[in-house]
Structures are given as structure tokens and as C-alpha cells.
Design an enzyme around this catalytic site. Structure first.
Site, mmCIF file in Angstrom:
data_model
loop_
_atom_site.group_PDB
_atom_site.id
_atom_site.type_symbol
_atom_site.label_atom_id
_atom_site.label_comp_id
_atom_site.label_asym_id
_atom_site.label_seq_id
_atom_site.Cartn_x
_atom_site.Cartn_y
_atom_site.Cartn_z
ATOM 1 N N ARG A 42 57.173 92.060 57.072
ATOM 2 C CA ARG A 42 57.115 90.832 57.867
ATOM 3 C C ARG A 42 55.798 90.071 57.657
ATOM 4 O O ARG A 42 55.306 89.410 58.565
ATOM 5 C CB ARG A 42 57.298 91.120 59.365
ATOM 6 C CG ARG A 42 58.692 91.630 59.704
ATOM 7 C CD ARG A 42 58.989 91.486 61.199
ATOM 8 N NE ARG A 42 60.172 92.271 61.539
ATOM 9 C CZ ARG A 42 60.208 93.177 62.513
ATOM 10 N NH1 ARG A 42 59.153 93.403 63.255
ATOM 11 N NH2 ARG A 42 61.315 93.850 62.749
ATOM 12 N N ARG A 46 56.329 84.874 61.561
ATOM 13 C CA ARG A 46 55.827 84.173 62.737
ATOM 14 C C ARG A 46 54.333 84.319 62.994
ATOM 15 O O ARG A 46 53.769 83.570 63.777
ATOM 16 C CB ARG A 46 56.599 84.646 63.975
ATOM 17 C CG ARG A 46 58.039 84.182 63.988
ATOM 18 C CD ARG A 46 58.833 84.844 65.096
ATOM 19 N NE ARG A 46 58.993 86.274 64.872
ATOM 20 C CZ ARG A 46 59.558 87.111 65.747
ATOM 21 N NH1 ARG A 46 59.975 86.663 66.903
ATOM 22 N NH2 ARG A 46 59.699 88.394 65.462
ATOM 23 N N ARG A 55 59.163 76.069 59.512
ATOM 24 C CA ARG A 55 60.427 76.525 60.106
ATOM 25 C C ARG A 55 60.829 75.707 61.334
ATOM 26 O O ARG A 55 61.920 75.894 61.876
ATOM 27 C CB ARG A 55 60.285 77.988 60.562
ATOM 28 C CG ARG A 55 60.713 79.085 59.607
ATOM 29 C CD ARG A 55 62.213 79.308 59.491
ATOM 30 N NE ARG A 55 62.991 79.222 60.710
ATOM 31 C CZ ARG A 55 63.156 80.196 61.581
ATOM 32 N NH1 ARG A 55 62.585 81.375 61.386
ATOM 33 N NH2 ARG A 55 63.903 80.010 62.658
ATOM 34 N N ASP A 91 66.862 87.919 55.736
ATOM 35 C CA ASP A 91 67.161 88.747 56.895
ATOM 36 C C ASP A 91 68.225 89.746 56.485
ATOM 37 O O ASP A 91 69.059 89.455 55.605
ATOM 38 C CB ASP A 91 67.664 87.891 58.067
ATOM 39 C CG ASP A 91 67.780 88.706 59.347
ATOM 40 O OD1 ASP A 91 66.803 88.747 60.107
ATOM 41 O OD2 ASP A 91 68.838 89.329 59.568
ATOM 42 N N TYR A 166 74.549 97.166 63.857
ATOM 43 C CA TYR A 166 74.681 95.787 64.353
ATOM 44 C C TYR A 166 76.158 95.391 64.469
ATOM 45 O O TYR A 166 76.576 94.776 65.452
ATOM 46 C CB TYR A 166 73.965 94.806 63.430
ATOM 47 C CG TYR A 166 72.479 94.706 63.664
ATOM 48 C CD1 TYR A 166 71.973 94.241 64.876
ATOM 49 C CD2 TYR A 166 71.572 95.058 62.677
ATOM 50 C CE1 TYR A 166 70.608 94.143 65.101
ATOM 51 C CE2 TYR A 166 70.202 94.968 62.888
ATOM 52 C CZ TYR A 166 69.725 94.511 64.104
ATOM 53 O OH TYR A 166 68.382 94.422 64.324
#
Length: 358
Positions: A42, A46, A55, A91, A166
Site C-alpha cells: 500500500r 491514501r 483520486r 485492488d 469476500y
């Protein structure tokens, strides 16, 4: 890409000698290195103000399908932190979305699946992935390898168990109740689900390697929820299938999970060349559990980044000391960069590891 190229496992010419001779790929191959290579899970995301800016107003899944945006985001941490490898911005649910699964990434929640897979009839949702489904990946990878020069590009995918969790839960889960209920209650359906996901994952990794990825990482984020016996019986065959499918390309294969201290030996056995280790097990102990013939990646606790610069260096030194006897070591965090990390802490950490190990 011709069938002949695919069969021989040759890589595109963009993967040049400088990339092959990079500290990162040398460490993955357990060869001598000029310094311990560093990259962060990552690292593109962010924690960077430049990421938040580009973004702005763009949903996560859409941002993964815009080649120019993917290229810019992937390059941002390489420019800023001088890391030894870039990791493709995407992702783990992208290949599922690409084959038509009705899902979305909800801010503050994560991937949410409209129609969870709970029965054999639901398996029909999972068709094969073709390169045409993810043409934007091939395009972005080509743009990236042209820009990165001697810096390797890591491709990645979610491992079959984590994707299955998921799909079965319908979203993120703490206890994985539906997942384990299916795994224990209908082992044949579970095996068929994971086998199909292994094919999709392998196809997704092949697209990335053929487009220029010089290493790949399989993320099994949730597999730490399993006991070793369950992993060996119900998960390992699918992970092995993925690693075998890309073996002929000759690129390093990294395997990472969270809370997997008890599974490290099995995760190496599944076919990885490099085993990622979270912060809960020191690297020297992890090496004993994994056994010889594998490089290790890790494993600074991400929370350390919020401490003083001196404390970060002290903890990083502990990681490097524990790694001193390893056959190959790639410095990383024990999980992803937290969103509210000060980017300067990462830049300083890269410089510290490079300087201390040069």
C-alpha cells in the site's frame, strides 16, 4: 504476445538487464545485494497527498481501470520515497469485477458483493478471465515499464481463499462464519469454488507478467483465520495451482498473509519463492519455520511509523538484525501502510535501510 513467447515464459524486452540486476530481484533470487531493498505494501495510496489529489471524486474501482491514472499512482511512491520496486496499483477484486461479478468497493467498508456465493448454482457467476477483460491492465503495465526504467514492477492478485471469503461473506468479515461453514459443510463445493478462483487468479497474474511485471505477489489477507490443518487440506491446493501456473515465466513469486505465523511453512510449501512475514514473528524465527530455499519479506510493524524517527530506526534495526542470516531479505512492513501515515516517515525509513545495509 505470441503463443511461443507464452510457452517459453520469456518476458517482454522492457524487463531489461538493469531490472533483472536490481537489488529487489537479486534479493528475491537470494543473490548478493548492494543494499537491502525496500518497498511497502500500500505504498501507492491514501498516505500520499498527491494520491488523494488525483483520486478526488473517482471511485476506487474506476480508478483501477484508467491506465493513465494507474500509472501516475503507481509511480508516486517511487518518486517520493525512492523505493526499490513499484507495485501495480489495483485492488484484489478487480478480476472479479472484470468477469461480471456485481460488486463495489464502499468507502470505509471495502468490497461488497451484491449476490454472495453460497450454493453450487452461484458458481456460474465465475467465468474464465481473458486478457481482453482487463485490457486496461496490459495498457497501464506497458506505460509503467516504459517509465520505471531499472525499477522493477510487482504485479499482484488476491489469493483464492481471500477472494472466496469476500464472495461467500458478501463483504469483509471478522469471523468468516459463512466461509468456514461452506468449507466444513460442503467440502466439494468449496474445493470447486477455490479451483475456479485459482484459474481466474492465475490468468490475471499471467496478463501482468506478459505485460512487464518482473515479480508477482499473491495476497492472502484473511488466511490467518485458519488452522494449519484446514489450510493444508482446504486452501493450499488452490494456492499451489496459482503458483504452478506462473512458474514457467521465471519471475519471483511472493506469498503474503496477515496473522499467518502458524502457516509460514505451509505458505512457502505452496510454491512461493519469497514468503512475506507480518510483524508478529521475528524474521530469524520465520526463517526456521519456512525452511531453506526461500527469501523472506518484511516485517516492521506498520504502527511503528507513528513513533519518533529515532524509535522507527531502532525498530527497523531490530528487523535488519533478525534478517542478518537470511538467504535473501526484502524489507517491508508487516502489513500495508496505514492511510494516516506521515509520508516523510516512509522516506526516512527507506533512506535508513539503504544506508545501514549498504
Amino acid at each position: 504476445m505470441s503463443a511461443n513467447t507464452q510457452a517459453t515464459g520469456q518476458q517482454p524486452s522492457a524487463t531489461n538487464d538493469a531490472v533483472k540486476d536490481s537489488a529487489f530481484l537479486r534479493a528475491c533470487r537470494r543473490e548478493p545485494v548492494p543494499h537491502t531493498p525496500v518497498w511497502f505494501m500500500r505504498q501507492a495510496g491514501r498516505s500520499l497527498p498527491e494520491y488523494r489529489k488525483v483520486r478526488e471524486g473517482i471511485p476506487m474501482l474506476e480508478s483501477c481501470m484508467r491506465p493513465e491514472l494507474v500509472t501516475e499512482i503507481t509511480l508516486q511512491p517511487v518518486r517520493r520515497h525512492k523505493v526499490d520496486a513499484a507495485i501495480y496499483f489495483s485492488d484484489i477484486v478487480v478480476p472479479l469485477k472484470a468477469i461480471g461479478i456485481d460488486l463495489d468497493i464502499k468507502p470505509g467498508v471495502g468490497p461488497v458483493v451484491e449476490k454472495p456465493i453460497r450454493s453450487r448454482a452461484d458458481l456460474a457467476q465465475l467465468r474464465d478471465l481473458t486478457p481482453e477483460d482487463v485490457g486496461y491492465v496490459t495498457e497501464a503495465m506497458g506505460m509503467l515499464t516504459a517509465e520505471l526504467g531499472a525499477t522493477p514492477l510487482i504485479g499482484f492478485a488476491g489469493a483464492p481463499f481471500t477472494l472466496a471469503s469476500y464472495l461467500v461473506e458478501g463483504g469483509p468479515s471478522r469471523g468468516h462464519e459463512h466461509t468456514k461453514a461452506l468449507m466444513y459443510g460442503d467440502p466439494q463445493l468449496w474445493a470447486d469454488l477455490l479451483d475456479r478462483l485459482a484459474d481466474i487468479t492465475a490468468a490475471f497474474l499471467k496478463v501482468q507478467i506478459e505485460a512487464g511485471a518482473s515479480a508477482v505477489q499473491l495476497f492472502d489477507s484473511w488466511v490467518g483465520a485458519l488452522a494449519p490443518a484446514d489450510y493444508r487440506r482446504s486452501v493450499m491446493p488452490a494456492s499451489q495451482k496459482v503458483f504452478r501456473a506462473v512458474e514457467a515465466y521465471g519471475v519471483p513469486r511472493i506469498h503474503f498473509g496477515v496473522g499467518t505465523g502458524e502457516l509460514l511453512g505451509l505458505m512457502g510449501e505452496a510454491g512461493a519463492d519469497v514468503v512475506g512475514v507480518d510483524w508478529r514473528v521475528p524474521l530469524d524465527e520465520a526463517a526456521r519455520r519456512v525452511g531453506p530455499g526461500k527469501a523472506l519479506q518484511g516485517n516492521l510493524d506498520p504502527a511503528t511509523l507513528f513513533a519518533t524517527p529515532e524509535a522507527v530506526e531502532t525498530k527497523a534495526a531490530e528487523v535488519l538484525d533478525a534478517a542478518a542470516g537470511l538467504e535473501g531479505h526484502v524489507f517491508n512492513l508487516g502489513h500495508g501502510v496505514p492511510p494516516n501515515t506521515d509520508p516523510d516517515a516512509l522516506t526516512r525509513l527507506v533512506e535508513y535501510v539503504h544506508t545501514r545495509t549498504a
